[in-house]
Design an enzyme around this catalytic site. Structure first.
Site, PDB file in Angstrom:
ATOM      1  N   LYS A 101      -8.007  -7.347  -7.431  1.00  0.00           N
ATOM      2  CA  LYS A 101      -8.052  -7.613  -5.994  1.00  0.00           C
ATOM      3  C   LYS A 101      -9.477  -7.798  -5.511  1.00  0.00           C
ATOM      4  O   LYS A 101     -10.334  -6.944  -5.734  1.00  0.00           O
ATOM      5  CB  LYS A 101      -7.391  -6.448  -5.237  1.00  0.00           C
ATOM      6  CG  LYS A 101      -7.392  -6.576  -3.723  1.00  0.00           C
ATOM      7  CD  LYS A 101      -6.473  -7.690  -3.249  1.00  0.00           C
ATOM      8  CE  LYS A 101      -6.506  -7.822  -1.720  1.00  0.00           C
ATOM      9  NZ  LYS A 101      -5.559  -6.914  -1.058  1.00  0.00           N
ATOM     10  N   ALA A 112      -6.380  -0.030  10.993  1.00  0.00           N
ATOM     11  CA  ALA A 112      -5.617  -1.275  10.858  1.00  0.00           C
ATOM     12  C   ALA A 112      -4.522  -1.104   9.816  1.00  0.00           C
ATOM     13  O   ALA A 112      -4.772  -0.617   8.714  1.00  0.00           O
ATOM     14  CB  ALA A 112      -6.548  -2.414  10.461  1.00  0.00           C
ATOM     15  N   HIS A 161      -8.135 -10.850  -0.314  1.00  0.00           N
ATOM     16  CA  HIS A 161      -8.125 -10.626   1.136  1.00  0.00           C
ATOM     17  C   HIS A 161      -9.080 -11.665   1.715  1.00  0.00           C
ATOM     18  O   HIS A 161     -10.289 -11.539   1.588  1.00  0.00           O
ATOM     19  CB  HIS A 161      -8.590  -9.204   1.481  1.00  0.00           C
ATOM     20  CG  HIS A 161      -8.597  -8.919   2.950  1.00  0.00           C
ATOM     21  ND1 HIS A 161      -7.728  -8.027   3.537  1.00  0.00           N
ATOM     22  CD2 HIS A 161      -9.354  -9.419   3.967  1.00  0.00           C
ATOM     23  CE1 HIS A 161      -7.949  -7.988   4.844  1.00  0.00           C
ATOM     24  NE2 HIS A 161      -8.946  -8.828   5.122  1.00  0.00           N
ATOM     25  N   LEU A 217      -5.114  -5.984   9.775  1.00  0.00           N
ATOM     26  CA  LEU A 217      -6.100  -6.950   9.289  1.00  0.00           C
ATOM     27  C   LEU A 217      -5.512  -7.701   8.114  1.00  0.00           C
ATOM     28  O   LEU A 217      -4.980  -7.065   7.200  1.00  0.00           O
ATOM     29  CB  LEU A 217      -7.403  -6.237   8.882  1.00  0.00           C
ATOM     30  CG  LEU A 217      -8.205  -5.663  10.046  1.00  0.00           C
ATOM     31  CD1 LEU A 217      -9.375  -4.826   9.517  1.00  0.00           C
ATOM     32  CD2 LEU A 217      -8.734  -6.771  10.967  1.00  0.00           C
ATOM     33  N   HIS A 254       0.854  -1.189   0.000  1.00  0.00           N
ATOM     34  CA  HIS A 254       0.000   0.000   0.000  1.00  0.00           C
ATOM     35  C   HIS A 254       0.892   1.241   0.000  1.00  0.00           C
ATOM     36  O   HIS A 254       1.648   1.462   0.952  1.00  0.00           O
ATOM     37  CB  HIS A 254      -0.894   0.021   1.243  1.00  0.00           C
ATOM     38  CG  HIS A 254      -1.830  -1.133   1.330  1.00  0.00           C
ATOM     39  ND1 HIS A 254      -3.100  -1.098   0.803  1.00  0.00           N
ATOM     40  CD2 HIS A 254      -1.672  -2.368   1.875  1.00  0.00           C
ATOM     41  CE1 HIS A 254      -3.694  -2.268   1.029  1.00  0.00           C
ATOM     42  NE2 HIS A 254      -2.843  -3.054   1.670  1.00  0.00           N
ATOM     43  N   LEU A 255       0.793   2.034  -1.057  1.00  0.00           N
ATOM     44  CA  LEU A 255       1.562   3.276  -1.132  1.00  0.00           C
ATOM     45  C   LEU A 255       0.737   4.495  -0.735  1.00  0.00           C
ATOM     46  O   LEU A 255       1.287   5.568  -0.516  1.00  0.00           O
ATOM     47  CB  LEU A 255       2.098   3.477  -2.559  1.00  0.00           C
ATOM     48  CG  LEU A 255       3.227   2.546  -2.998  1.00  0.00           C
ATOM     49  CD1 LEU A 255       3.554   2.768  -4.471  1.00  0.00           C
ATOM     50  CD2 LEU A 255       4.472   2.743  -2.143  1.00  0.00           C
ATOM     51  N   HIS A 292      -1.472 -12.123   2.516  1.00  0.00           N
ATOM     52  CA  HIS A 292      -1.184 -11.949   3.948  1.00  0.00           C
ATOM     53  C   HIS A 292      -1.820 -13.048   4.810  1.00  0.00           C
ATOM     54  O   HIS A 292      -2.597 -12.767   5.714  1.00  0.00           O
ATOM     55  CB  HIS A 292      -1.585 -10.561   4.439  1.00  0.00           C
ATOM     56  CG  HIS A 292      -2.933 -10.070   4.016  1.00  0.00           C
ATOM     57  ND1 HIS A 292      -4.087 -10.829   4.123  1.00  0.00           N
ATOM     58  CD2 HIS A 292      -3.327  -8.879   3.485  1.00  0.00           C
ATOM     59  CE1 HIS A 292      -5.108 -10.131   3.689  1.00  0.00           C
ATOM     60  NE2 HIS A 292      -4.675  -8.951   3.293  1.00  0.00           N
ATOM     61  N   ASP A 323       2.423  -6.137   2.772  1.00  0.00           N
ATOM     62  CA  ASP A 323       1.182  -5.485   3.194  1.00  0.00           C
ATOM     63  C   ASP A 323       1.512  -4.266   4.044  1.00  0.00           C
ATOM     64  O   ASP A 323       0.796  -3.936   4.988  1.00  0.00           O
ATOM     65  CB  ASP A 323       0.259  -6.446   3.948  1.00  0.00           C
ATOM     66  CG  ASP A 323      -1.148  -5.876   4.168  1.00  0.00           C
ATOM     67  OD1 ASP A 323      -1.537  -4.959   3.414  1.00  0.00           O
ATOM     68  OD2 ASP A 323      -1.851  -6.342   5.084  1.00  0.00           O
ATOM     69  N   ASN A 347      -6.893   0.071  -3.042  1.00  0.00           N
ATOM     70  CA  ASN A 347      -7.950   0.543  -2.134  1.00  0.00           C
ATOM     71  C   ASN A 347      -7.754   2.003  -1.734  1.00  0.00           C
ATOM     72  O   ASN A 347      -7.649   2.353  -0.563  1.00  0.00           O
ATOM     73  CB  ASN A 347      -8.050  -0.352  -0.893  1.00  0.00           C
ATOM     74  CG  ASN A 347      -6.763  -0.417  -0.085  1.00  0.00           C
ATOM     75  OD1 ASN A 347      -5.667  -0.294  -0.627  1.00  0.00           O
ATOM     76  ND2 ASN A 347      -6.889  -0.613   1.216  1.00  0.00           N
TER      77      ASN A 347
END
EC number: 3.5.2.3
Length: 343
Positions: free
Chosen positions: A99, A263, A136, A219, A16-17, A174, A247, A42
């Site tokens: 995703k 989270a 996920h 999470l 996640h950037l 993850h 993650d 996301n």
């Protein structure tokens, strides 16, 4: 004599950037030694189509301190994702996966999938064109205990997907349980998994005993020690089905240290160093290169990186906080010592 270990340049297969002014910080940390990273979609609003993904990729490229890092883009699946959009994304040559977020499962997943039945055309198109499905893996029903959500997802959601789309490449992201390790090991060669550094280093006791530690809240949530040990065994086994996906998911400190904290753990500041620590403790440093640098590109049918990085057994102090746009983020192991560093 100083201990060093040289490995093929690693990649991060789950990252996640975020977006906006924080990109200069998050891209800097990951591009320091990662060759590529699979970028999670996301955002707000989510990256649901090819145009949005390519625009996001351009912003990431613009934030790079130096050339060489390649962001591998993804689409955010919704109940309305069409087969045509999947084909368009694949044809772009820049979008490598889509995703599946169960609606409400994690940060910015409100627009996610409410039923797998609603994305069957998209999944069929992905199978046809060779686009990977990233998952996920948690159910979100309110009556399901948060520590059981992954195990139940495997039975109720993932098993039917695997059975219905036998040629679809799937990454269970993850993973946090021995159940997930067993599922992946027993599935066909089209099913693999990423494992984070924080799920290898910590279990729920680290987060909850002696005071709650919000910077370990993520999470899927940290599980029992028996699950942590199963993850370590899988990651260090040399099995080709498991590979590096941090993650790394930054939130500003005020969003974490709050009555209702977000989270996500920030690990991009020291990703390969964290993994090296785990692998060394497991007596498996010789397996780190395959996990970090070979298994991911092999599963994605991409070339392995051709250059190398060198790790040195040398202690350094993790800062208490790091810049995150005009705010601060508290990294994993803040105010603690790392045992390895990248030269």
């Amino acid at each position: 004599m100083t201990t060093t270990r040289t490995i093929t340049r690693p990649d991060d297969w789950h990252l996640h950037l975020r977006d906006g002014e924080v990109l200069k910080d998050t891209v800097r940390d990951t591009s320091r030694y990662m060759g590529r990273a699979v970028i999670m979609p996301n955002l707000v609003p989510p990256v649901t189509n090819t145009a949005l993904a390519l625009a996001y990729q351009a912003r990431i490229f613009a934030a790079q301190p130096k050339a060489g890092f390649k962001p591998l883009m993804t689409l955010y699946l919704t109940d309305n994702t069409s087969a045509d959009e999947i084909k368009k994304a694949k044809a772009s040559g820049q979008i490598y996966a889509a995703k599946l977020y169960p609606a409400g499962a994690t940060t910015n997943s409100e627009s996610g999938v409410t039923s797998v039945e609603k994305i069957k055309e998209a999944l069929q198109a992905m199978q046809e064109v060779g686009m990977l499905l990233l998952i996920h893996g948690e159910v979100t029903a309110s009556d399901i205990d948060i520590f059981d959500r992954e195990e139940i997802f495997l039975q109720k959601v993932l098993a039917p997907i695997v059975a219905s789309y036998p040629n679809l490449k799937i990454v269970l992201e993850h993973i946090t349980t021995a159940n997930a390790v067993d599922f992946v090991n027993n599935a066909g060669d089209n099913v693999a998994a990423t494992i984070t550094a924080h799920h290898l280093m910590f279990n729920r006791n680290h987060m909850l005993v002696g005071g709650i530690r919000p910077h370990l809240y993520c999470l899927p949530i940290l599980k029992r020690n028996i699950h942590q040990q199963a993850l370590i065994k899988a990651a260090t086994s040399g099995a080709k089905k498991f590979f590096l996906g941090t993650d790394s998911a930054p939130h500003a400190v005020n969003r974490k240290e709050a009555a209702c904290g977000c989270a996500g753990c920030y690990t991009a500041h020291a990703a390969i160093e964290l993994y090296a620590e785990v692998f060394e403790q497991a007596g498996a440093l010789d397996k780190l290169e395959a996990f970090a640098s070979f298994n991911g590109p092999d599963f994605y049918n991409l070339p392995r990186n051709s250059d190398t990085i060198t790790l040195e057994k040398s202690a350094w102090d993790v800062p208490a906080s790091m810049s995150f746009g005009n705010q601060q983020v508290v990294p994993i192991k803040a105010n603690e010592q790392m045992l390895w560093k990248v030269l």
